[in-house]
Motif scaffolding. Structure first.
Motif, short mmCIF file in Angstrom:
data_model
loop_
_atom_site.label_atom_id
_atom_site.label_comp_id
_atom_site.label_asym_id
_atom_site.label_seq_id
_atom_site.Cartn_x
_atom_site.Cartn_y
_atom_site.Cartn_z
N ALA A 1 0.96 -1.14 0.04
CA ALA A 1 -0.03 0.16 -0.10
C ALA A 1 0.87 1.24 0.02
N ILE A 2 0.83 1.90 -0.92
CA ILE A 2 1.42 3.34 -1.03
C ILE A 2 0.50 4.36 -0.61
N LEU A 3 0.83 4.92 0.64
CA LEU A 3 0.05 5.88 1.25
C LEU A 3 0.24 7.21 0.86
N GLY A 4 -0.38 7.72 -0.04
CA GLY A 4 -0.14 9.04 -0.59
C GLY A 4 0.39 8.79 -2.21
N TYR A 5 0.15 9.89 -3.04
CA TYR A 5 0.26 9.62 -4.53
C TYR A 5 0.91 10.87 -5.27
N GLY A 6 1.43 11.73 -4.34
CA GLY A 6 1.98 13.02 -4.80
C GLY A 6 3.19 12.83 -5.74
N ASN A 7 3.64 14.00 -6.18
CA ASN A 7 4.72 14.15 -7.11
C ASN A 7 6.15 13.96 -6.09
N VAL B 1 0.25 -3.35 -6.11
CA VAL B 1 0.32 -2.20 -5.70
C VAL B 1 -1.16 -1.50 -5.25
N LEU B 2 -1.45 -1.08 -4.28
CA LEU B 2 -2.72 -0.39 -3.71
C LEU B 2 -2.27 0.71 -3.28
N ILE B 3 -3.25 1.91 -3.93
CA ILE B 3 -3.02 3.36 -3.23
C ILE B 3 -3.95 3.69 -2.30
N GLY B 4 -3.42 4.29 -1.17
CA GLY B 4 -4.28 4.68 -0.15
C GLY B 4 -4.22 6.15 -0.13
N LEU B 5 -5.46 6.89 -0.08
CA LEU B 5 -5.81 8.21 0.03
C LEU B 5 -6.95 8.67 0.88
N ARG B 6 -6.89 9.79 1.15
CA ARG B 6 -8.47 10.12 1.72
C ARG B 6 -9.24 10.59 0.83
N HIS B 7 -10.59 10.38 1.22
CA HIS B 7 -11.79 10.56 0.42
C HIS B 7 -11.62 12.01 -0.14
N GLY B 8 -11.66 12.44 -1.21
CA GLY B 8 -11.82 13.84 -1.62
C GLY B 8 -10.48 14.29 -1.99
N ASP B 9 -9.33 13.30 -1.96
CA ASP B 9 -7.99 13.76 -2.12
C ASP B 9 -7.95 13.97 -3.67
N GLU B 10 -7.16 14.91 -4.02
CA GLU B 10 -7.09 15.66 -5.56
C GLU B 10 -6.31 14.55 -6.37
N GLN B 11 -5.63 13.77 -5.81
CA GLN B 11 -4.84 12.74 -6.58
C GLN B 11 -5.33 11.34 -6.78
N TRP B 12 -6.71 11.34 -6.19
CA TRP B 12 -7.45 9.81 -6.17
C TRP B 12 -7.86 9.71 -7.95
N GLU B 13 -8.31 10.35 -8.52
CA GLU B 13 -8.72 10.23 -9.89
C GLU B 13 -7.23 9.97 -10.83
N ALA C 1 -4.54 8.80 -9.73
CA ALA C 1 -4.17 7.34 -9.62
C ALA C 1 -4.97 6.43 -10.22
N GLN C 2 -6.34 6.51 -10.35
CA GLN C 2 -7.09 5.55 -10.76
C GLN C 2 -6.84 5.55 -12.55
N GLN C 3 -6.59 6.77 -13.03
CA GLN C 3 -6.15 6.93 -14.52
C GLN C 3 -4.73 6.49 -14.85
N ASP C 4 -4.15 6.20 -13.72
CA ASP C 4 -2.87 5.50 -13.90
C ASP C 4 -2.98 4.06 -13.87
N GLY C 5 -4.12 3.60 -13.56
CA GLY C 5 -4.27 2.03 -13.46
C GLY C 5 -4.24 1.48 -12.21
N PHE C 6 -4.19 2.22 -11.25
CA PHE C 6 -3.99 1.63 -9.81
C PHE C 6 -5.58 1.48 -8.97
N THR C 7 -5.59 0.51 -8.23
CA THR C 7 -6.58 0.44 -7.37
C THR C 7 -6.66 1.21 -6.23
N VAL C 8 -7.47 2.17 -6.03
CA VAL C 8 -7.53 3.45 -4.97
C VAL C 8 -8.30 3.12 -3.89
N LEU C 9 -7.85 3.10 -2.67
CA LEU C 9 -8.94 2.86 -1.57
C LEU C 9 -8.67 3.96 -0.54
N PRO C 10 -9.58 4.07 0.41
CA PRO C 10 -9.37 4.84 1.57
C PRO C 10 -8.03 4.35 2.52
#
Length: 80
Positions: free
Chosen positions: A20-26, A43-55, A57-66
């Motif tokens: 789990a990668i917690l955070g998906y910033g530059n 790899v899973l991406i963990g982000l807070r709901h409403g995080d601007e990186q959520w979309e 990370a999804q576009q990059d093909g990752f499963t994004v979860l809280p």
């Protein structure tokens, strides 16, 4: 230890684990997630709901979860 030796050690330790990668910033999260996935690591991406990186990370093909859901499903976590 060289960078290449370090990367090989990371891949050896993470092989057959979910990370789990917690955070998906530059600042490293994107690059680390893509590096691990490129080398066959789940790899899973963990982000807070409403995080601007959520979309992104999804576009990059990752499963994004809280964050907590990603943490529960992974054997290894990295915070970025």
């Amino acid at each position: 230890m060289t960078d290449q030796e370090y990367e090989q050690l990371i891949l050896k330790c993470y092989r057959s684990k979910t990370v789990a990668i917690l955070g998906y910033g530059n600042d490293g999260g994107q690059q680390r997630a893509k590096f691990l996935r490129k080398h066959g690591i789940d790899v899973l991406i963990g982000l807070r709901h409403g995080d601007e990186q959520w979309e992104l990370a999804q576009q990059d093909g990752f499963t994004v979860l809280p964050v907590w859901d990603a943490a529960e499903r992974a054997q290894v976590m990295q915070v970025w």
